[in-house]
Enzyme design. Structure first.
Site, PDB file in Angstrom:
ATOM      1  N   ASP A 459      -7.027  -1.497   0.008  1.00  0.00           N
ATOM      2  CA  ASP A 459      -6.870  -1.174  -1.407  1.00  0.00           C
ATOM      3  C   ASP A 459      -8.207  -0.763  -2.016  1.00  0.00           C
ATOM      4  O   ASP A 459      -9.277  -1.024  -1.434  1.00  0.00           O
ATOM      5  CB  ASP A 459      -6.324  -2.422  -2.120  1.00  0.00           C
ATOM      6  CG  ASP A 459      -5.542  -2.110  -3.382  1.00  0.00           C
ATOM      7  OD1 ASP A 459      -5.620  -0.974  -3.877  1.00  0.00           O
ATOM      8  OD2 ASP A 459      -4.850  -3.024  -3.883  1.00  0.00           O
ATOM      9  N   ASP A 529       2.500   1.913  -7.514  1.00  0.00           N
ATOM     10  CA  ASP A 529       2.932   0.544  -7.846  1.00  0.00           C
ATOM     11  C   ASP A 529       4.208   0.577  -8.668  1.00  0.00           C
ATOM     12  O   ASP A 529       4.806  -0.473  -8.924  1.00  0.00           O
ATOM     13  CB  ASP A 529       1.839  -0.179  -8.648  1.00  0.00           C
ATOM     14  CG  ASP A 529       0.759  -0.729  -7.730  1.00  0.00           C
ATOM     15  OD1 ASP A 529       1.041  -0.969  -6.549  1.00  0.00           O
ATOM     16  OD2 ASP A 529      -0.375  -0.906  -8.216  1.00  0.00           O
TER      17      ASP A 529
HETATM   18  C1  DGJ Z   1      -3.017  -2.824  -6.322  1.00  0.00           C
HETATM   19  C2  DGJ Z   1      -1.996  -2.325  -5.349  1.00  0.00           C
HETATM   20  O1  DGJ Z   1      -1.556  -1.062  -5.728  1.00  0.00           O
HETATM   21  C3  DGJ Z   1      -0.857  -3.333  -5.271  1.00  0.00           C
HETATM   22  O2  DGJ Z   1       0.147  -2.845  -4.407  1.00  0.00           O
HETATM   23  C4  DGJ Z   1      -1.372  -4.658  -4.830  1.00  0.00           C
HETATM   24  O3  DGJ Z   1      -1.837  -4.594  -3.517  1.00  0.00           O
HETATM   25  C5  DGJ Z   1      -2.478  -5.124  -5.766  1.00  0.00           C
HETATM   26  N1  DGJ Z   1      -3.494  -4.116  -5.921  1.00  0.00           N
HETATM   27  C6  DGJ Z   1      -3.112  -6.396  -5.267  1.00  0.00           C
HETATM   28  O4  DGJ Z   1      -4.156  -6.794  -6.055  1.00  0.00           O
END
Ligand code: DGJ
Length: 712
Positions: A459, A529
């Site tokens: 990430d 997300d």
């Molecule tokens: C942002 C990501 O897009 C999410 O899917 C998740 O992994 C969160 N970070 C975790 O902090």
């Protein structure tokens, strides 16, 4: 009048005879046709200058127009194009005058590459341009190496882009993709008028990739028509200019974004740009999709997993956020196994001090408050269930509330006397530093060595701010963004080489860093997300225009951004058009929910080979209709999967002015083969399905179906 004008500029190339390779050299040794399945890119040396003649339909190659522009437009002389190279020589001279020196054809990754060396007429600057041709994908790829061949004095680079092409005079429209968190890959179309349209990234966050399509204005058929397209293979700051001259030509030029950026070439030093991909098709957006997605799937994705079928995933983020512990993760894993999941991934929250997003990043050891026995004993239990195990990391970031930051506050990007701008309570580690690189490499090497991890979700959640590196020599300080990305790539590549069995997912607050450079290093992308199925239908339609379905992870979750409380069936059907994942707290599921999940996952396993490795067709776009229809056809054309999502229902699809037909014409089948079509009576020839078409038996808003066609 217009035809006459073009005719006047047509001249036969100087009697040069060309060989039959994908890069054909004229008998004069100074003219080239770079040929793909359907396009030609032509250039030649005239008066010691390398000029670009034409980029378009291959059948027109013998009718070469007079040059459209310089192959490498520079700052110098008349500035009638956007310069690809802008430098300052040690004595302050800022103009470049390039002269052709030599050329050769070499092989890069199995493809022919035309390498042309030019040098400045006076100063010690050498420019080596490369054009690789990938004929079967209708793609060419350009990049440039610059060298300071002098003995003293630095050459300052103020701008250095990867490649430029000129399109013939016409009226054009540009489509590119933009977005924000939760709304990635939103297509944007604009007319190109005289002047420059720039799309760029200045802070490492994109939400739409650098991919672009340029087509003659008003051309709306998704399945036919000329399109020039491409993408910058770069994950940091990139820039693309679409420079339309008053006479009607359009120059497309792109690469690194030299905004707040400069490089110094020391004597004997060199720099090589990232690559830019260009393509030409006469098969409309569908031609673009087929070129890009098959190239990425067949040639670009990391070789270790390139030809493997992607597993069904579970990811704990939406179920547990930071509140993770062994007992609950095991309970989730047990149900995950029961419903058919193959890879269980623990998301954020597992490492030292990570109780919320205000602490922990940088300290990459397990939180013993949550996992008193460490990770490996839990992984063994998960493995014993028959599941592989994966884990979330965010290597490039640090929370000020972490042991790492307390020990090394200078390891983040910062300027003295200036605020350190936090985003999600975190700062960016200065990965341009070798000590930061080594710390990260050792931390994740240890994590992977000591635990049976088979999947990494990588990430990156903060946009770039404060890009200061105060301890670096002053003439290196504005190159930090470039050095950061070099070390990011190095880190991923080193870990992958050492742990080739591990899958890697690219994530950046959803789809904030998706591009072709990442596609060569990561197996998957986390697209957004926003897992509400309604928004996902739109995001996925755009994503699948540019990237293969085998790279698109899509989980069903309880997220409900439109307050529709849509059924599990619909959610599964949306996620099954990519790499299926589950993100619910499945320990709370009822037996009937588990039964639906079991059936859907079993169904996905039955169709996923065609979805993940087949040819995609976007039959009906949700951006223009009240439904979305996607089709995948396997390589043998014996099986096809059709996904249908209704968003609203009106008689005869009479939404707005479109009044589209309800008949669906399939694509990509064998005309003479006979197919059964699940849900429809009888047998249909491929020709019938593609020319007469069928009515899809699906009624009602937010209803979906997946149909399988099989040849007999
Ligand atoms: C942002 C990501 O897009 C999410 O899917 C998740 O992994 C969160 N970070 C975790 O902090």
């Amino acid at each position: 009048m217009r035809i006459f004008a073009i005719f006047l500029t047509v001249s036969l190339i100087t009697n040069a005879v060309f060989s039959q390779n994908s890069i054909q050299t004229g008998s004069d040794g100074k003219s080239w046709n770079v040929v793909t399945r359907s396009s030609v890119y032509q250039l030649r040396v005239e008066n010691d200058e390398v000029r670009m003649l034409n980029y378009g339909n291959k059948s027109l190659m013998e009718r070469v127009r007079s040059p459209l522009g310089a192959e490498i437009p520079v700052r110098g002389g008349f500035v009638n194009a956007t310069p690809q190279i802008e430098v300052v020589f040690p004595d302050g001279v800022r103009d470049i005058e390039l002269k052709y020196q030599a050329s050769e054809i070499v092989t890069t990754n199995g493809y022919q590459t035309l390498k042309i060396t030019q040098s400045d007429k006076y100063y010690p600057l050498e420019v080596i341009s490369h054009i690789t041709v990938m004929p079967e994908y209708d793609l060419i790829e350009k990049w440039v190496e610059v060298r300071n061949t002098g003995k003293k004095g630095n050459i300052k680079i103020e701008n250095l882009l990867s490649g430029s092409v000129f399109l013939p005079k016409d009226a054009y429209e540009l489509t590119h993709y933009s977005g924000v968190w939760g709304y990635e890959f939103s297509p944007q179309t604009t007319k190109l008028t005289t002047g420059i349209k720039t799309i760029q990234v200045r802070d490492f966050k994109s939400y739409g990739s650098s991919s672009f399509l340029v087509r003659p204005e008003g051309q709306s058929d998704p399945f036919s028509g000329k399109v020039w397209f491409g993408s910058v293979k770069y994950s940091g700051n990139w820039r693309l200019d679409f420079d339309k001259s008053f006479n009607g030509t359009v120059q497309i030029v792109g690469g690194l974004n030299f905004w707040d950026q400069e490089l110094y070439l020391k004597p004997g030093g060199s720099f090589t740009t990232p690559h830019i991909v260009f393509g030409y098709t006469e098969r409309g957006t569908e031609g673009v999709t087929h070129s890009l997605t098959s190239y990425i799937r067949e040639k670009l994705l990391p070789v270790s997993h390139r030809s493997e079928i992607r597993p069904v995933l579970y990811n704990s983020w939406y179920a547990t956020t930071f509140n993770v512990n062994e007992a609950h993760q095991l309970a989730l894993a047990k149900v995950a196994k029961e419903i058919g999941v193959e890879m269980f991934v623990i998301d954020d929250g597992w490492f030292k001090g990570r109780v919320n997003d205000r602490a922990g990043l940088g300290d990459w050891t397990v939180d013993t408050n949550k996992f008193p026995n460490g990770l490996q004993p839990m992984i063994e239990k998960i493995n014993a269930l028959g599941l592989n195990f994966g884990i979330w990391i965010e290597p490039e970031m640090v929370n000020p509330n972490s042991d790492l930051y307390r020990a090394f506050p200078d390891w983040v990007f910062h300027f003295p006397n200036r605020q350190r701008h936090e985003g999600r309570n975190q700062l960016i580690l200065n990965l341009a530093r070798e000590d930061v690189y080594q710390y990260l490499y050792q931390s994740f090497r240890k994590l992977l060595k000591e635990n049976n991890i088979k999947f990494i979700k990588w990430d990156m959640n903060k946009a770039m701010t404060d890009p200061g590196f105060p301890s670096a020599p002053i003439d290196e300080q504005r190159a930090v963004r470039i050095r950061y990305i070099e070390n990011l790539y190095r880190l991923v590549e080193t870990l992958r080489n050492e742990f080739p069995e591990v899958w890697f997912e690219d994530c950046s607050s959803g789809g904030g860093r998706i591009d072709m450079a990442m596609s060569s290093r990561f197996d998957f992308n986390w697209t957004s997300d926003n897992t509400d199925p309604v928004d996902r239908i739109f995001i996925q339609d755009s994503y699948l225009t540019l990237f293969p379905a085998s790279t698109m992870i899509s989980w069903i979750t309880h997220e409900d951004w439109h307050r529709q409380n849509l059924p599990l069936d619909f959610k599964f059907d949306v996620c099954m058009a990519g790499v299926l994942g589950v993100g619910y707290d499945i320990t709370k599921w009822s037996e009937s929910e588990k039964t639906i999940a079991k059936e859907k996952i079993a169904r996905y396993k039955e169709i996923r080979k065609t979805v993940q490795t087949g040819t995609p067709y976007r039959l009906v776009s949700p951006y223009e209709n009240n439904r979305s229809i996607l089709q995948f056809v396997n390589q043998e054309r014996s099986e096809s999967i059709v996904f249908v999502y209704n968003l609203a229902e009106y008689p005869n699809n009479m939404t707005g002015p479109t009044q589209r037909s309800t008949t669906v014409l399939l694509r990509g089948l064998q005309p003479e083969a006979q197919y059964t079509f699940e849900g429809l009576q009888g047998v249909y020839s491929g020709a019938y399905l593609m020319t007469t078409g069928v009515e899809i038996p699906l009624r009602g808003a937010y209803k979906s179906r997946i149909f399988k066609l099989s040849s007999m």
